[in-house]
Design a protein around this motif. Structure first.
Motif, short mmCIF file in Angstrom:
data_model
loop_
_atom_site.label_atom_id
_atom_site.label_comp_id
_atom_site.label_asym_id
_atom_site.label_seq_id
_atom_site.Cartn_x
_atom_site.Cartn_y
_atom_site.Cartn_z
N GLU A 1 -8.39 -7.90 1.44
CA GLU A 1 -7.06 -8.32 1.89
C GLU A 1 -5.90 -7.64 1.16
N ASP B 1 -2.59 -5.42 1.18
CA ASP B 1 -1.54 -5.34 2.19
C ASP B 1 -0.35 -4.52 1.69
N ARG C 1 -3.69 -10.48 -0.55
CA ARG C 1 -3.43 -11.83 -0.03
C ARG C 1 -4.38 -12.88 -0.61
N GLY D 1 0.08 -6.37 7.34
CA GLY D 1 -1.31 -6.44 7.80
C GLY D 1 -1.81 -7.85 7.99
N TRP E 1 -5.91 -4.18 6.88
CA TRP E 1 -5.90 -4.10 5.43
C TRP E 1 -5.96 -2.66 4.95
#
Length: 209
Positions: free
Chosen positions: A35, A37, A74, A165, A173
Motif C-alpha cells: 500500500e 502511495d 497506507r 492510489g 500502489w
C-alpha cells in the motif's frame, strides 16, 4: 473522509526531506504490504519566525513555494501507527520537494490557482488545481502558527487532490522501480524513482534518475 473543520496535522522528520531527483527508499519494514502511495502537494517554505499570525498576514512570512510528494504507506499510516499518521509518512526520503523555491513575487498566479499533477511511469494519475484545496496556504500557515512558532526553513505540505492510489478502484500502489513525477504550474517538477532497499544503506539517497 469528511471535510475537516481544521487542517489535519502530522509531522514528518527532517530526514524525510529529500531532493527533487533523489530516489524514494522504501525500507524492508513496509515492503511486505503493497500500500505505497503518492500525493502531489503545494509546498510552502517559511521565511521568518511566525507565531499567532492571522490569515491576512500569513503571506508576509512565506519565503516561497515548491511542489512535493507526500509519500505514504497506507497500512502503516492508518493501521500500524497507533492512530497517528506520521509513521506511515515519515520514513527517510519520503518528502521529496523542489525543484526550487519560487518566491511569491515571482509566481505568476496566486498559489490557490495553479495546475498540479502526478504522473506514474509517464501516465497522469492526478490532474487538478490548487483552487480545489480545502484550506488556502495562508489559512494553513496561520493555523499552524497558533501557539507554535514556525521557524525559517520550515517546510509545509498542504494537502493532495483526488486521484491518489488508495482512492482508485482497484487501488494503484507504487512498486519498486516506478518513476513518480509531481508537478506544479510555475514551479516545475520533481521526478523520483521508487527503490526498495535490501538492507540499511544510510540516511540519504543520491539522485538516481
Amino acid at each position: 473522509m469528511p471535510i475537516p473543520t481544521n487542517p489535519i496535522l502530522f509531522y514528518k522528520p527532517l530526514t524525510a526531506l529529500t531532493g527533487p531527483f533523489s530516489s524514494i527508499p522504501v525500507p524492508q519494514l513496509v515492503q511486505s504490504s503493497p500500500e505505497l502511495d503518492y500525493e502531489c502537494e503545494l509546498v510552502v517554505i517559511i521565511g521568518r519566525a511566525a507565531k499567532n499570525i492571522s490569515t491576512s498576514k500569513a503571506s508576509d512570512y512565506i519565503l516561497g513555494y515548491s511542489v512535493g510528494n507526500d509519500v505514504s504507506h497506507r497500512e502503516w499510516q492508518l493501521h500500524q501507527g497507533g492512530g497517528q499518521w506520521s509513521l506511515g509518512k515519515g520514513f527517510d526520503g519520503w518528502a521529496p520537494f523542489g525543484p526550487g523555491i519560487v518566491s511569491p513575487t515571482t509566481l505568476l498566479k496566486t498559489p490557490e490557482d495553479l495546475h498540479i499533477f502526478t504522473k506514474l511511469n509517464g501516465h497522469v494519475v492526478q490532474d487538478s488545481s490548487t483552487k480545489d484545496m480545502i484550506f488556502s496556504a495562508a489559512q494553513t500557515v496561520s493555523f499552524l502558527s497558533q501557539g507554535t512558532t514556525l521557524l525559517p526553513g520550515d517546510v509545509i505540505f498542504t494537502g493532495t487532490p483526488q486521484g491518489v492510489g488508495m482512492g482508485r478502484k482497484p487501488p494503484l500502489w507504487l512498486k519498486d522501480g516506478d518513476i513518480v513525477e509531481v508537478g506544479l504550474e510555475g514551479v516545475g517538477s520533481c521526478v523520483n524513482r521508487v527503490r526498495f532497499v535490501k538492507e540499511d544503506d544510510g540516511i540519504a539517497s543520491k539522485a538516481e534518475i
